[in-house]
Design a protein around this motif. Structure first.
Motif, mmCIF file in Angstrom:
data_model
loop_
_atom_site.group_PDB
_atom_site.id
_atom_site.type_symbol
_atom_site.label_atom_id
_atom_site.label_comp_id
_atom_site.label_asym_id
_atom_site.label_seq_id
_atom_site.Cartn_x
_atom_site.Cartn_y
_atom_site.Cartn_z
ATOM 1 N N LEU A 54 -10.258 -5.691 -3.864
ATOM 2 C CA LEU A 54 -8.794 -5.619 -3.901
ATOM 3 C C LEU A 54 -8.257 -4.719 -2.794
ATOM 4 C CD1 LEU A 54 -6.875 -7.090 -5.894
ATOM 5 C CD2 LEU A 54 -9.262 -7.052 -6.623
ATOM 6 N N GLY A 109 -11.052 -10.817 -7.565
ATOM 7 C CA GLY A 109 -11.306 -11.516 -6.320
ATOM 8 C C GLY A 109 -12.768 -11.405 -5.949
ATOM 9 N N PHE A 123 -8.599 -13.355 -3.055
ATOM 10 C CA PHE A 123 -8.200 -12.508 -4.162
ATOM 11 C C PHE A 123 -6.709 -12.680 -4.423
ATOM 12 C CE2 PHE A 123 -8.179 -10.186 -0.206
ATOM 13 C CZ PHE A 123 -6.947 -9.560 -0.172
#
Length: 419
Positions: A54, A109, A123
């Motif tokens: 992320l 993700g 993601f």
């Protein structure tokens, strides 16, 4: 083609809004203060240090360092938002507290190393904070107003991330972004008479909007001790929220502002377990009329290009954070951040429906490597209480003081898997 794009965008929207089903985060304005548990443990820092899958939302160039990995996180977010209206005017006096004060937000993700010098990831991340619901419509004294009063803005970003190490020291990253947002407003009947389109101000249900943008990032390893990071996320030109063309300036335009982040990380040669990182970030709220236009005179009617807005200006965010690698398994993090004021006192009345007032955030957290493949991350963030008090005689007719206040608690947990 446009119809096909809209259908595809809405399909991605379902994915994004299922993963990010509630629009609330520890926020600077309504931009999230970091993405993923590692970044959140450092008060949102991450442009000069990799913070997992992320973290590529902050700097796409970190993808090469992330390598083969997948991540899943769950954030529990608890905002406390109140509006206090003084007696002596048409607004309903008293203290009004927004409902919806606990949210559960999943995210996730994955990233793949294509070779030793490049990676590809995908993601979903989000912005939020503009979510309010007041059982008492304190604007009803202006002529009309159903209950509840409030707004709900959800923004999800589906991103493909490519990173390439172009030299031994320099890595470049790029992320095309599909942005999807939906919005609804309730209880704003009192403002319909100020609009070019009175029937498209409030109580129209959810409306959808889509747009495309990009995120660029650089990561430069100047020396074994110093790393420099930079990222720029473009302004995203969103399609109009046609159901609310009488509310937002420009006939329903609500674009996503651009954002620039610069940072550096230092790891002392005498203490390689410790890394200190600092960042400067600018969020360009002032470039989007629906957000930036003033609500104080002179202003045009709601829905016009110069129509009433929230009076937000560009926000600068400063962050200072530390990483301490206690052992091969345990890493600890902490950080603080400060953001400049997003608006001024004369805009207080209109911002009661979205009181994004916090300026100081403090965080701590850590990661624990369970085994060679699995890891666990934890972070806590506190956004300190902050308030704005002001009057707006153009909206209320008299100088009736309104005070809006917000504070936040946030707990982020996550699991990561590498291969």
């Amino acid at each position: 083609m446009k119809a096909m794009f809209d259908r595809g965008a809405k399909a991605f929207a379902v994915l994004g809004l299922c993963l990010l089903s509630t629009p609330a985060f520890s926020t600077n304005g309504y931009f999230a203060n970091g993405y993923g548990g590692k970044s959140k443990g450092m008060a949102g820092a991450g442009v000069a240090v990799p913070t997992g899958v992320l973290g590529m939302a902050q700097n796409p160039a970190t993808g090469v360092k992330v390598g083969n990995a997948a991540g899943f996180c769950l954030t529990t977010f608890a905002p406390d938002r109140t509006v206090r209206v003084a007696p002596g005017g048409p607004l309903t006096p008293g203290t009004h507290k927004s409902e919806n004060d606990v949210f559960l937000i999943p995210c996730g993700g994955a990233n793949w190393a294509l070779d030793e010098r490049s990676s590809l990831g995908v993601f979903v991340f989000a912005n939020g904070g503009m979510n309010t619901e007041y059982k008492t419509n304190f604007f009803s004294g202006l002529g009309a107003g159903s209950a509840p009063l409030g707004v709900n803005l959800e923004q999800a970003f589906v991103t493909v991330n490519y990173a390439r190490k172009v030299s031994d020291r320099l890595t470049f990253g790029v992320s095309p972004i599909l942005a999807v947002q939906r919005f609804k407003a309730t209880g704003l009947e009192a403002f319909s008479g100020l609009s070019l389109a009175p029937g498209k101000v409030t109580n129209q249900g959810h409306d959808w909007s889509t747009g495309l943008g990009f995120n660029l990032g650089l990561l430069y390893e100047a020396s074994p001790q110093w790393t420099i990071g930079a990222a720029y996320r473009s302004r995203i030109q969103m399609s109009s929220l046609s159901k609310y063309s009488g509310l937002f300036a420009g006939g329903g335009d609500f674009d996503v502002p651009a954002m620039l982040t610069l940072g550096a990380a230092y790891t002392p040669a005498y203490q390689p377990k410790l890394t200190i990182t600092g960042e400067f970030q600018r969020i360009h709220y002032g470039d989007v009329n629906a957000i930036a236009n003033t609500s104080a005179p002179p202003q045009g009617p709601l829905g016009a290009s110069n129509g009433v807005g929230f009076g937000w200006k560009d926000v600068d965010v400063l962050r200072l954070a530390a990483i301490y690698r206690r052992s091969e398994r345990l890493t600890l993090r902490s950080g603080i951040s400060y953001s400049t004021e997003f608006t001024n006192n004369r805009e207080a009345v209109i911002n009661t429906i979205a009181p994004a007032t916090p300026q100081w955030h403090a965080s701590f957290g850590g990661s624990y490597k369970i085994n060679d493949r699995w890891g666990f991350t934890f972070a806590y963030t506190h956004a300190f209480s902050n308030s704005i008090t002001g009057v707006n005689t153009a909206l209320t007719g008299v100088a009736q003081p309104v005070r809006l206040r917000m504070r936040q608690h946030e707990i982020a947990t996550g699991l990561s898997y590498s291969w």
